[in-house]
Motif scaffolding. Sequence first.
Motif, PDB file in Angstrom:
ATOM      1  N   GLY B  77      52.843   9.294  -4.023  1.00  0.00           N
ATOM      2  CA  GLY B  77      52.961  10.437  -3.106  1.00  0.00           C
ATOM      3  C   GLY B  77      53.403   9.997  -1.725  1.00  0.00           C
ATOM      4  N   ALA B  78      54.629  10.319  -1.373  1.00  0.00           N
ATOM      5  CA  ALA B  78      55.164   9.987  -0.041  1.00  0.00           C
ATOM      6  C   ALA B  78      54.750  11.100   0.921  1.00  0.00           C
ATOM      7  N   VAL B  79      53.451  11.300   1.019  1.00  0.00           N
ATOM      8  CA  VAL B  79      52.891  12.452   1.733  1.00  0.00           C
ATOM      9  C   VAL B  79      52.349  12.038   3.106  1.00  0.00           C
ATOM     10  N   HIS B  80      51.865  13.066   3.819  1.00  0.00           N
ATOM     11  CA  HIS B  80      51.358  12.874   5.172  1.00  0.00           C
ATOM     12  C   HIS B  80      50.244  11.817   5.231  1.00  0.00           C
ATOM     13  N   ILE B  81      49.279  11.897   4.312  1.00  0.00           N
ATOM     14  CA  ILE B  81      48.159  10.940   4.344  1.00  0.00           C
ATOM     15  C   ILE B  81      48.662   9.515   4.115  1.00  0.00           C
ATOM     16  N   ALA B  82      49.687   9.389   3.267  1.00  0.00           N
ATOM     17  CA  ALA B  82      50.253   8.054   3.016  1.00  0.00           C
ATOM     18  C   ALA B  82      50.731   7.431   4.327  1.00  0.00           C
ATOM     19  N   GLN B  83      51.313   8.265   5.195  1.00  0.00           N
ATOM     20  CA  GLN B  83      51.813   7.741   6.468  1.00  0.00           C
ATOM     21  C   GLN B  83      50.680   7.183   7.334  1.00  0.00           C
ATOM     22  N   SER B  84      49.474   7.744   7.191  1.00  0.00           N
ATOM     23  CA  SER B  84      48.326   7.211   7.928  1.00  0.00           C
ATOM     24  C   SER B  84      47.705   6.005   7.235  1.00  0.00           C
ATOM     25  N   VAL B  85      47.774   5.981   5.910  1.00  0.00           N
ATOM     26  CA  VAL B  85      47.179   4.865   5.154  1.00  0.00           C
ATOM     27  C   VAL B  85      47.963   3.571   5.391  1.00  0.00           C
ATOM     28  N   ILE B  86      49.286   3.690   5.452  1.00  0.00           N
ATOM     29  CA  ILE B  86      50.140   2.489   5.445  1.00  0.00           C
ATOM     30  C   ILE B  86      49.833   1.500   6.584  1.00  0.00           C
ATOM     31  N   PRO B  87      49.775   1.941   7.856  1.00  0.00           N
ATOM     32  CA  PRO B  87      49.516   0.927   8.904  1.00  0.00           C
ATOM     33  C   PRO B  87      48.154   0.248   8.762  1.00  0.00           C
TER      34      PRO B  87
END
Lengths: 107, 222
Positions: B77-87
């Motif tokens: 899932g290239a979703v919003h939460i993923a953007q926060s998880v990655i860093p």
Amino acid sequence: MAASDHTILEQASDWLKAGRKVAIATVVETWGSAPQPIGSQLVIDDEGNFVGSVSGGCVEGAVVTEAMDIIASGKPKLMQFGVADETAWKVGLACGGKIGVYVEPIN
Amino acid sequence: MKRAILEQLLAARANRQAVALITNLETGEQRIVPRSAAAQDPLANKLDEAFRFDQSRSHDGAFINIHNPPLRLVIIGAVHIAQSVIPIAQALGYDVTVIDPRGAFATGARFPGIALHAEWPDEIIPKIGLDPRTALIALTHDPKIDDPALDAALKSDVFYIGALGSKKTQASRGERLRAAGFTDEQVARIHGPIGLNIGAKGAPEIAVSIMGEVTRCLRLGA
């Protein structure tokens, strides 16, 4: 193993491929507080170039000097650094810890 | 260290194989023990723990240096939460891979510098491979996308599986997986609702709760 050790081993391999002689130093024991965890590594060549870290700083100098002898002799050695007070400050062990560093040639 | 041993360590790393290098500190003698063969080694007890906790150690004049493959996080899932998880995951030392077949989500603009696969999980996962140094989290809420990924994860030995969604979503997900032939015990490997219960509000805090739970499973085993 510390996260950066991949680069240490690759560095060793690259230097060997370039015809340099190489030794690896590894933190094998710690007592008290030590700045680098067990498994941290330093790679040294026969001209005294080094990459990586086994302590917060000054132990590296002693390890690099010894490593050049070890590259010449071909025999590994367990070195211990420590300890109390001023000596500890001097070799970069600010909190009075002790570390054992195993230095081995690659051959 | 013999040069051949150095080359073996580098090859193990490249192939994502966990190995230990055991050095006799008196004699300098060394041997490489793959994790898969650790149970047959004289130091079996020490090795198991050392691999599990990723902790090199000395024992009785021998130094056990653990060379585990790098940690990896597979995000479905290239979703919003993923953007926060990655860093957060990157700061913790994970290589991150994002999978989402929806081209509008899986864009380089949304995920700069990340290994991104705009493909179905069941197509790409076999190519990536899942192993004991990998965690998989399913974040799409969409069974069409999450379920094939969970199916692959349950058939693997990843150390963590998590899926976003309420208790109700989790219950119906469990029913579908059981209908597909998984046992209760297998389905129970999926952490859902995902993350530690820290009262997280919003994507960044949910990301903290997810990576907190992933870390707990990595270090404590459950």
